[in-house]
Design a protein around this motif. Sequence first.
Motif, PDB file in Angstrom:
ATOM      1  N   GLY A  35       1.850  -5.231  -9.649  1.00 23.38           N
ATOM      2  CA  GLY A  35       2.051  -4.056  -8.817  1.00 23.38           C
ATOM      3  C   GLY A  35       2.611  -2.904  -9.616  1.00 23.38           C
ATOM      4  O   GLY A  35       3.187  -3.097 -10.699  1.00 23.38           O
ATOM      5  N   TRP A  36       2.406  -1.720  -9.104  1.00 22.70           N
ATOM      6  CA  TRP A  36       3.021  -0.514  -9.643  1.00 22.70           C
ATOM      7  C   TRP A  36       3.848   0.125  -8.538  1.00 22.70           C
ATOM      8  O   TRP A  36       3.394   0.241  -7.391  1.00 22.70           O
ATOM      9  CB  TRP A  36       1.973   0.482 -10.141  1.00 22.70           C
ATOM     10  CG  TRP A  36       1.348   0.115 -11.448  1.00 22.70           C
ATOM     11  CD1 TRP A  36       0.222  -0.639 -11.626  1.00 22.70           C
ATOM     12  CD2 TRP A  36       1.784   0.497 -12.740  1.00 22.70           C
ATOM     13  NE1 TRP A  36      -0.051  -0.764 -12.958  1.00 22.70           N
ATOM     14  CE2 TRP A  36       0.886  -0.064 -13.679  1.00 22.70           C
ATOM     15  CE3 TRP A  36       2.840   1.259 -13.235  1.00 22.70           C
ATOM     16  CZ2 TRP A  36       1.016   0.102 -15.058  1.00 22.70           C
ATOM     17  CZ3 TRP A  36       2.974   1.442 -14.604  1.00 22.70           C
ATOM     18  CH2 TRP A  36       2.067   0.864 -15.500  1.00 22.70           C
ATOM     19  N   PHE A  37       5.025   0.528  -8.910  1.00 22.50           N
ATOM     20  CA  PHE A  37       5.925   1.242  -8.020  1.00 22.50           C
ATOM     21  C   PHE A  37       6.389   2.497  -8.749  1.00 22.50           C
ATOM     22  O   PHE A  37       6.258   2.599  -9.960  1.00 22.50           O
ATOM     23  CB  PHE A  37       7.125   0.367  -7.660  1.00 22.50           C
ATOM     24  CG  PHE A  37       6.774  -0.818  -6.802  1.00 22.50           C
ATOM     25  CD1 PHE A  37       6.173  -1.939  -7.359  1.00 22.50           C
ATOM     26  CD2 PHE A  37       7.032  -0.812  -5.442  1.00 22.50           C
ATOM     27  CE1 PHE A  37       5.834  -3.033  -6.575  1.00 22.50           C
ATOM     28  CE2 PHE A  37       6.701  -1.898  -4.643  1.00 22.50           C
ATOM     29  CZ  PHE A  37       6.105  -3.016  -5.212  1.00 22.50           C
ATOM     30  N   ARG A  38       6.946   3.418  -7.996  1.00 20.29           N
ATOM     31  CA  ARG A  38       7.485   4.616  -8.629  1.00 20.29           C
ATOM     32  C   ARG A  38       8.758   5.040  -7.905  1.00 20.29           C
ATOM     33  O   ARG A  38       8.961   4.738  -6.735  1.00 20.29           O
ATOM     34  CB  ARG A  38       6.458   5.747  -8.622  1.00 20.29           C
ATOM     35  CG  ARG A  38       6.107   6.278  -7.245  1.00 20.29           C
ATOM     36  CD  ARG A  38       4.959   7.284  -7.348  1.00 20.29           C
ATOM     37  NE  ARG A  38       4.613   7.850  -6.050  1.00 20.29           N
ATOM     38  CZ  ARG A  38       3.588   8.670  -5.848  1.00 20.29           C
ATOM     39  NH1 ARG A  38       2.796   9.013  -6.875  1.00 20.29           N
ATOM     40  NH2 ARG A  38       3.344   9.154  -4.640  1.00 20.29           N
ATOM     41  N   GLN A  39       9.585   5.751  -8.650  1.00 21.37           N
ATOM     42  CA  GLN A  39      10.822   6.254  -8.082  1.00 21.37           C
ATOM     43  C   GLN A  39      11.073   7.655  -8.594  1.00 21.37           C
ATOM     44  O   GLN A  39      11.203   7.875  -9.810  1.00 21.37           O
ATOM     45  CB  GLN A  39      11.999   5.345  -8.427  1.00 21.37           C
ATOM     46  CG  GLN A  39      13.277   5.712  -7.707  1.00 21.37           C
ATOM     47  CD  GLN A  39      14.329   4.624  -7.815  1.00 21.37           C
ATOM     48  OE1 GLN A  39      14.273   3.755  -8.666  1.00 21.37           O
ATOM     49  NE2 GLN A  39      15.306   4.662  -6.911  1.00 21.37           N
TER      50      GLN A  39
ATOM     51  N   ARG B 192      12.582   3.661  -4.384  1.00 25.53           N
ATOM     52  CA  ARG B 192      11.392   3.178  -5.065  1.00 25.53           C
ATOM     53  C   ARG B 192      10.296   2.931  -4.032  1.00 25.53           C
ATOM     54  O   ARG B 192      10.554   2.373  -2.976  1.00 25.53           O
ATOM     55  CB  ARG B 192      11.722   1.883  -5.808  1.00 25.53           C
ATOM     56  CG  ARG B 192      10.626   1.382  -6.719  1.00 25.53           C
ATOM     57  CD  ARG B 192      11.110   0.249  -7.586  1.00 25.53           C
ATOM     58  NE  ARG B 192      12.187   0.672  -8.488  1.00 25.53           N
ATOM     59  CZ  ARG B 192      12.672  -0.075  -9.464  1.00 25.53           C
ATOM     60  NH1 ARG B 192      12.173  -1.284  -9.677  1.00 25.53           N
ATOM     61  NH2 ARG B 192      13.649   0.369 -10.213  1.00 25.53           N
ATOM     62  N   GLU B 193       9.075   3.365  -4.351  1.00 25.65           N
ATOM     63  CA  GLU B 193       7.984   3.214  -3.403  1.00 25.65           C
ATOM     64  C   GLU B 193       6.785   2.537  -4.050  1.00 25.65           C
ATOM     65  O   GLU B 193       6.539   2.663  -5.250  1.00 25.65           O
ATOM     66  CB  GLU B 193       7.564   4.573  -2.833  1.00 25.65           C
ATOM     67  CG  GLU B 193       6.976   5.530  -3.830  1.00 25.65           C
ATOM     68  CD  GLU B 193       6.403   6.786  -3.177  1.00 25.65           C
ATOM     69  OE1 GLU B 193       6.376   6.872  -1.927  1.00 25.65           O
ATOM     70  OE2 GLU B 193       5.955   7.683  -3.920  1.00 25.65           O
ATOM     71  N   PHE B 194       6.038   1.842  -3.216  1.00 32.78           N
ATOM     72  CA  PHE B 194       4.838   1.141  -3.649  1.00 32.78           C
ATOM     73  C   PHE B 194       3.749   2.135  -4.003  1.00 32.78           C
ATOM     74  O   PHE B 194       3.547   3.127  -3.287  1.00 32.78           O
ATOM     75  CB  PHE B 194       4.374   0.213  -2.525  1.00 32.78           C
ATOM     76  CG  PHE B 194       3.035  -0.399  -2.726  1.00 32.78           C
ATOM     77  CD1 PHE B 194       1.931   0.055  -2.020  1.00 32.78           C
ATOM     78  CD2 PHE B 194       2.857  -1.438  -3.628  1.00 32.78           C
ATOM     79  CE1 PHE B 194       0.682  -0.501  -2.189  1.00 32.78           C
ATOM     80  CE2 PHE B 194       1.612  -2.007  -3.813  1.00 32.78           C
ATOM     81  CZ  PHE B 194       0.524  -1.530  -3.093  1.00 32.78           C
ATOM     82  N   VAL B 195       3.043   1.866  -5.101  1.00 30.51           N
ATOM     83  CA  VAL B 195       1.906   2.690  -5.509  1.00 30.51           C
ATOM     84  C   VAL B 195       0.604   1.911  -5.341  1.00 30.51           C
ATOM     85  O   VAL B 195      -0.342   2.376  -4.714  1.00 30.51           O
ATOM     86  CB  VAL B 195       2.062   3.149  -6.971  1.00 30.51           C
ATOM     87  CG1 VAL B 195       0.807   3.879  -7.442  1.00 30.51           C
ATOM     88  CG2 VAL B 195       3.294   4.030  -7.124  1.00 30.51           C
TER      89      VAL B 195
ATOM     90  N   TYR C  68      -3.691   0.133  -2.309  1.00 24.78           N
ATOM     91  CA  TYR C  68      -3.039   1.368  -2.720  1.00 24.78           C
ATOM     92  C   TYR C  68      -2.235   1.965  -1.581  1.00 24.78           C
ATOM     93  O   TYR C  68      -2.580   1.816  -0.409  1.00 24.78           O
ATOM     94  CB  TYR C  68      -4.083   2.389  -3.175  1.00 24.78           C
ATOM     95  CG  TYR C  68      -4.928   1.924  -4.335  1.00 24.78           C
ATOM     96  CD1 TYR C  68      -6.164   1.332  -4.133  1.00 24.78           C
ATOM     97  CD2 TYR C  68      -4.473   2.076  -5.644  1.00 24.78           C
ATOM     98  CE1 TYR C  68      -6.934   0.885  -5.197  1.00 24.78           C
ATOM     99  CE2 TYR C  68      -5.242   1.637  -6.719  1.00 24.78           C
ATOM    100  CZ  TYR C  68      -6.463   1.042  -6.486  1.00 24.78           C
ATOM    101  OH  TYR C  68      -7.225   0.604  -7.542  1.00 24.78           O
ATOM    102  N   ALA C  69      -1.198   2.675  -1.963  1.00 26.15           N
ATOM    103  CA  ALA C  69      -0.489   3.477  -0.988  1.00 26.15           C
ATOM    104  C   ALA C  69      -1.411   4.607  -0.530  1.00 26.15           C
ATOM    105  O   ALA C  69      -2.242   5.098  -1.308  1.00 26.15           O
ATOM    106  CB  ALA C  69       0.783   4.049  -1.600  1.00 26.15           C
TER     107      ALA C  69
END
Length: 127
Positions: A35-39, A45-48, A60-61
């Motif tokens: 998975g990829w997340f971003r903050q 932090r949110e799911f990408v 995907y988000a």
Amino acid sequence: QVQLVESGGGLVQAGGSLRLSCAASGRTFSNYAMGWFRQAPGKEREFVGAISQSGIRTRYADSVSGRFTLSRDNAKKTVYLQMNSLKPEDTAVYYCAANPKSFLSSNWYDAYEYDYWGQGTQVTVSS
């Protein structure tokens, strides 16, 4: 143990593209959904996006669907996040993570499902 190292971040203008890579070492990479997340600063932090162990399934988000694409090369133990049509709101630290559960049975959007995390790579999109 799985060690993850992200790369490919940087500064790009709005509308541009970047490709992030996440290289894994340690246990069998193909056993893990990725998975990829971003903050972003001041935000949670949110799911990408997420990709199954085989690479066949991706999720995907809504905020990135149609602009970002996940892929993986199990022989190279690497997962890729191709980011196109970047927007200033995509600015964040991007993290890759490994989830040992079956993609179909796990909550792939939930950070708590992931056992291993990289250190992150900064993506900055200027307007």
